[in-house]
Scaffold this active site. Structure first.
Site, PDB file in Angstrom:
ATOM      1  N   ARG A  70     -14.493  75.007  62.079  1.00  0.00           N
ATOM      2  CA  ARG A  70     -13.500  74.264  61.457  1.00  0.00           C
ATOM      3  C   ARG A  70     -13.657  73.057  60.609  1.00  0.00           C
ATOM      4  NH1 ARG A  70      -8.059  76.212  63.626  1.00  0.00           N
ATOM      5  NH2 ARG A  70      -8.492  78.417  63.751  1.00  0.00           N
ATOM      6  N   ARG A  86      -7.885  70.227  58.544  1.00  0.00           N
ATOM      7  CA  ARG A  86      -6.788  68.994  58.245  1.00  0.00           C
ATOM      8  C   ARG A  86      -7.280  67.481  58.730  1.00  0.00           C
ATOM      9  NH1 ARG A  86      -2.373  72.546  61.359  1.00  0.00           N
ATOM     10  NH2 ARG A  86      -4.771  73.136  62.492  1.00  0.00           N
ATOM     11  N   ARG A 135      -5.136  71.995  50.157  1.00  0.00           N
ATOM     12  CA  ARG A 135      -4.157  72.910  50.817  1.00  0.00           C
ATOM     13  C   ARG A 135      -2.654  72.737  50.136  1.00  0.00           C
ATOM     14  NH1 ARG A 135      -0.770  72.485  55.134  1.00  0.00           N
ATOM     15  NH2 ARG A 135      -0.926  74.423  56.655  1.00  0.00           N
ATOM     16  N   ASP A 194      -9.491  83.417  57.341  1.00  0.00           N
ATOM     17  CA  ASP A 194      -9.078  83.272  58.563  1.00  0.00           C
ATOM     18  C   ASP A 194      -9.100  84.723  59.412  1.00  0.00           C
ATOM     19  OD1 ASP A 194      -7.425  81.424  60.375  1.00  0.00           O
ATOM     20  OD2 ASP A 194      -6.527  83.649  60.883  1.00  0.00           O
ATOM     21  N   TYR A 213      -3.503  89.023  69.010  1.00  0.00           N
ATOM     22  CA  TYR A 213      -2.311  88.566  67.830  1.00  0.00           C
ATOM     23  C   TYR A 213      -1.406  89.761  67.544  1.00  0.00           C
ATOM     24  CZ  TYR A 213      -4.802  83.985  68.075  1.00  0.00           C
ATOM     25  OH  TYR A 213      -5.315  82.981  68.367  1.00  0.00           O
TER      26      TYR A 213
HETATM   27  O1  CP3 Z   1     -14.514  77.469  60.952  1.00  0.00           O
HETATM   28  C1  CP3 Z   1     -14.070  77.418  59.783  1.00  0.00           C
HETATM   29  O2  CP3 Z   1     -13.529  76.324  59.237  1.00  0.00           O
HETATM   30  C2  CP3 Z   1     -14.002  78.653  58.861  1.00  0.00           C
HETATM   31  C3  CP3 Z   1     -12.604  79.223  58.478  1.00  0.00           C
HETATM   32  C4  CP3 Z   1     -11.772  79.576  59.802  1.00  0.00           C
HETATM   33  C5  CP3 Z   1     -10.384  79.140  60.079  1.00  0.00           C
HETATM   34  N1  CP3 Z   1      -9.884  79.865  61.063  1.00  0.00           N
HETATM   35  C6  CP3 Z   1      -9.677  78.405  59.141  1.00  0.00           C
HETATM   36  C7  CP3 Z   1      -8.239  77.944  59.766  1.00  0.00           C
HETATM   37  C8  CP3 Z   1     -11.984  80.373  60.941  1.00  0.00           C
HETATM   38  C9  CP3 Z   1     -13.516  81.079  61.233  1.00  0.00           C
HETATM   39  C10 CP3 Z   1     -11.187  80.703  61.839  1.00  0.00           C
HETATM   40  C11 CP3 Z   1     -11.015  81.651  63.013  1.00  0.00           C
HETATM   41  C12 CP3 Z   1      -9.662  81.541  63.659  1.00  0.00           C
HETATM   42  N2  CP3 Z   1      -8.334  81.881  63.163  1.00  0.00           N
HETATM   43  C13 CP3 Z   1      -9.707  82.040  64.907  1.00  0.00           C
HETATM   44  C14 CP3 Z   1     -11.093  82.144  65.819  1.00  0.00           C
HETATM   45  C15 CP3 Z   1     -11.448  80.939  66.230  1.00  0.00           C
HETATM   46  C16 CP3 Z   1     -10.819  79.938  67.093  1.00  0.00           C
HETATM   47  O3  CP3 Z   1     -10.327  78.838  66.622  1.00  0.00           O
HETATM   48  O4  CP3 Z   1     -10.669  80.098  68.089  1.00  0.00           O
HETATM   49  C17 CP3 Z   1      -8.334  82.238  65.463  1.00  0.00           C
HETATM   50  C18 CP3 Z   1      -7.982  82.530  66.871  1.00  0.00           C
HETATM   51  C19 CP3 Z   1      -7.585  81.979  64.274  1.00  0.00           C
HETATM   52  C20 CP3 Z   1      -5.992  82.190  64.156  1.00  0.00           C
HETATM   53  C21 CP3 Z   1      -5.588  80.904  63.631  1.00  0.00           C
HETATM   54  N3  CP3 Z   1      -5.723  80.649  62.251  1.00  0.00           N
HETATM   55  C22 CP3 Z   1      -4.776  79.969  64.479  1.00  0.00           C
HETATM   56  C23 CP3 Z   1      -4.373  80.172  65.830  1.00  0.00           C
HETATM   57  C24 CP3 Z   1      -4.322  79.105  63.357  1.00  0.00           C
HETATM   58  C25 CP3 Z   1      -3.497  77.944  63.747  1.00  0.00           C
HETATM   59  C26 CP3 Z   1      -4.084  76.849  64.668  1.00  0.00           C
HETATM   60  C27 CP3 Z   1      -3.879  75.742  64.035  1.00  0.00           C
HETATM   61  O5  CP3 Z   1      -4.907  74.992  64.093  1.00  0.00           O
HETATM   62  O6  CP3 Z   1      -3.012  75.368  63.313  1.00  0.00           O
HETATM   63  C28 CP3 Z   1      -4.861  79.229  62.374  1.00  0.00           C
HETATM   64  C29 CP3 Z   1      -4.843  78.528  61.086  1.00  0.00           C
HETATM   65  C30 CP3 Z   1      -6.218  78.133  60.427  1.00  0.00           C
HETATM   66  N4  CP3 Z   1      -7.345  78.510  60.310  1.00  0.00           N
HETATM   67  C31 CP3 Z   1      -6.315  76.525  59.990  1.00  0.00           C
HETATM   68  C32 CP3 Z   1      -7.689  76.813  59.553  1.00  0.00           C
HETATM   69  C33 CP3 Z   1      -8.452  75.483  58.614  1.00  0.00           C
HETATM   70  C34 CP3 Z   1      -5.358  75.329  60.034  1.00  0.00           C
HETATM   71  C35 CP3 Z   1      -4.365  76.064  58.667  1.00  0.00           C
HETATM   72  C36 CP3 Z   1      -3.721  74.771  58.048  1.00  0.00           C
HETATM   73  O7  CP3 Z   1      -2.709  74.506  58.480  1.00  0.00           O
HETATM   74  O8  CP3 Z   1      -4.445  74.155  56.984  1.00  0.00           O
END
Ligand code: CP3
Length: 346
Positions: A27, A31, A40, A77, A154
């Site tokens: 990540r 944010r 974003r 994602d 999911y």
């Molecule tokens: O690592 C990276 O930055 C690469 C991009 C990436 C994202 N999500 C961007 C993201 C990767 C590899 C993921 C993987 C992901 N997404 C997983 C597996 C890894 C982990 O974290 O356990 C899972 C379970 C998801 C599903 C997902 N996407 C969730 C549960 C959420 C919400 C959680 C939160 O932090 O709000 C997301 C959103 C998400 N994916 C964000 C980002 C940068 C936040 C989005 C935002 O509001 O800008």
């Protein structure tokens, strides 16, 4: 025949022990960075950002410019893949992802064929092509996908749930439907990752965030087996492709995971100590991890101490420095710099 890799991440993945471990963060585009929040906002929302190749490439590059990480991870994602198979996907502000549920035999049968991922993928692949042009030559480009079990949790629940109860229930009550869903996701994941490699990903990472809730034979059947199938299919198509596997919170399941799946590197979360992981996981090859993400919120002496501790513990084997899970939105960007300076001086 293959030339020795030059990039630090590729050297570590090939098993080399480097004096300073290469570093990136899960990540890292996120944010906690003001420039991410600005881009974003420009995109409108998170999914629009994922499907906008110019802006997705821009946020991928932001942490590389700011910190000089050794790897850039594609901005996308894990839930884009199930979305490509039909179910609607949206994000509730402050609550995380929501999906139309896929939990009955009829709903699994109604999923689009695995080849449907190619449609979703065209912007994602375009992001990768832009990144290959724009990244500094020393930076490794990592593609990724979610693993079938985690993605299925999911899809079945329609949301992320701490206990993954709905997926465990389907697995117990209608094994054939559950297995059909896992098999379909396995096939789609191979196509998805293979296309990412063709578009320029040099390494792929498999995220199995909920692997820790699979116990005993379930871990073997639904974490190890799909990983082994995906990795062997990818390596058959792309000989020499390095693969990082992240069966998060696998505990004892980390032991032997690289050998059982063919992964080149196992990423470990911070529920295990680096000394334990060095002894039981790094003996089989490269390990990635595992600083607790909260240190980037709290910083200070504890951050410095724990960063050195992780570097020291993994010093005698191949290691990629990373967090145990994604950096959180409340992290302080200055603490990321302190972490990098500390590990490069250690
Ligand atoms: O690592 C990276 O930055 C690469 C991009 C990436 C994202 N999500 C961007 C993201 C990767 C590899 C993921 C993987 C992901 N997404 C997983 C597996 C890894 C982990 O974290 O356990 C899972 C379970 C998801 C599903 C997902 N996407 C969730 C549960 C959420 C919400 C959680 C939160 O932090 O709000 C997301 C959103 C998400 N994916 C964000 C980002 C940068 C936040 C989005 C935002 O509001 O800008």
């Amino acid at each position: 025949m293959t030339a020795k890799p030059e990039k630090a991440i590729l050297r570590a993945l090939a098993g080399e022990v480097l004096p300073t471990p290469p570093v990136w963060m899960m990540r890292q585009a996120g944010r906690y960075l003001p420039e991410y929040r600005a881009t974003r906002a420009q995109a409108g929302d998170f999914l629009s950002l994922c499907y906008n190749p110019e802006l997705a490439a821009e946020v991928t590059l932001q942490p590389i410019r700011r910190y000089g990480f050794d790897a850039a991870i594609l901005f996308a994602d894990i839930l884009l893949l199930p979305q490509a198979l039909g179910p609607k996907l949206w994000f509730e502000t402050g609550e995380g992802p929501r999906m139309e549920t896929t939990a009955t035999a009829a709903q699994v049968a109604a999923l689009r064929p695995a080849e449907a991922v190619h449609e979703t993928l065209s912007p994602v692949c375009e992001t990768l092509r832009i990144l290959r042009r724009e990244l500094p030559p020393e930076t490794t480009l990592i593609g990724f996908a979610g693993m079938p079990w985690t993605v299925a949790t999911y899809m079945i629940a329609g949301r992320g749930k701490e206990e993954q109860a709905a997926a465990h229930r389907l697995k117990a009550e209608d094994r054939a439907t559950f297995q059909a869903l896992i098999d379909h996701l396995t096939e789609a994941t191979v196509l998805y990752l293979s296309a990412q490699v063709e578009a320029g990903a040099e390494v792929v990472k498999l995220f199995d965030s909920w692997a820790g809730s699979l116990k005993g034979q379930d871990f073997a059947d639904f974490a190890v087996k799909p990983a082994a199938r995906i990795i062997s299919a990818l390596k058959a198509r792309h000989p020499g492709l390095p693969v990082i596997a992240f069966p998060r919170e696998a505990g004892e399941g980390y032991v032997g995971f690289a050998r059982a799946t063919g992964a080149d590197c196992v990423a470990v979360d911070n529920s295990v100590s680096p000394e334990w992981a060095a002894r039981h996981v790094q003996k089989d090859g490269c390990v990635q991890g595992n600083l607790a993400p909260h240190h980037l919120v709290t910083g200070g002496e504890a951050l410095v101490r724990e960063t050195r501790h992780v570097v020291e513990a993994f010093r005698n084997g191949p290691h990629i420095f990373n967090l145990g899970h994604g950096i959180t939105p409340d992290a302080d960007p200055d603490n990321v710099r302190l972490m990098i300076e500390t590990l490069r001086a250690a």
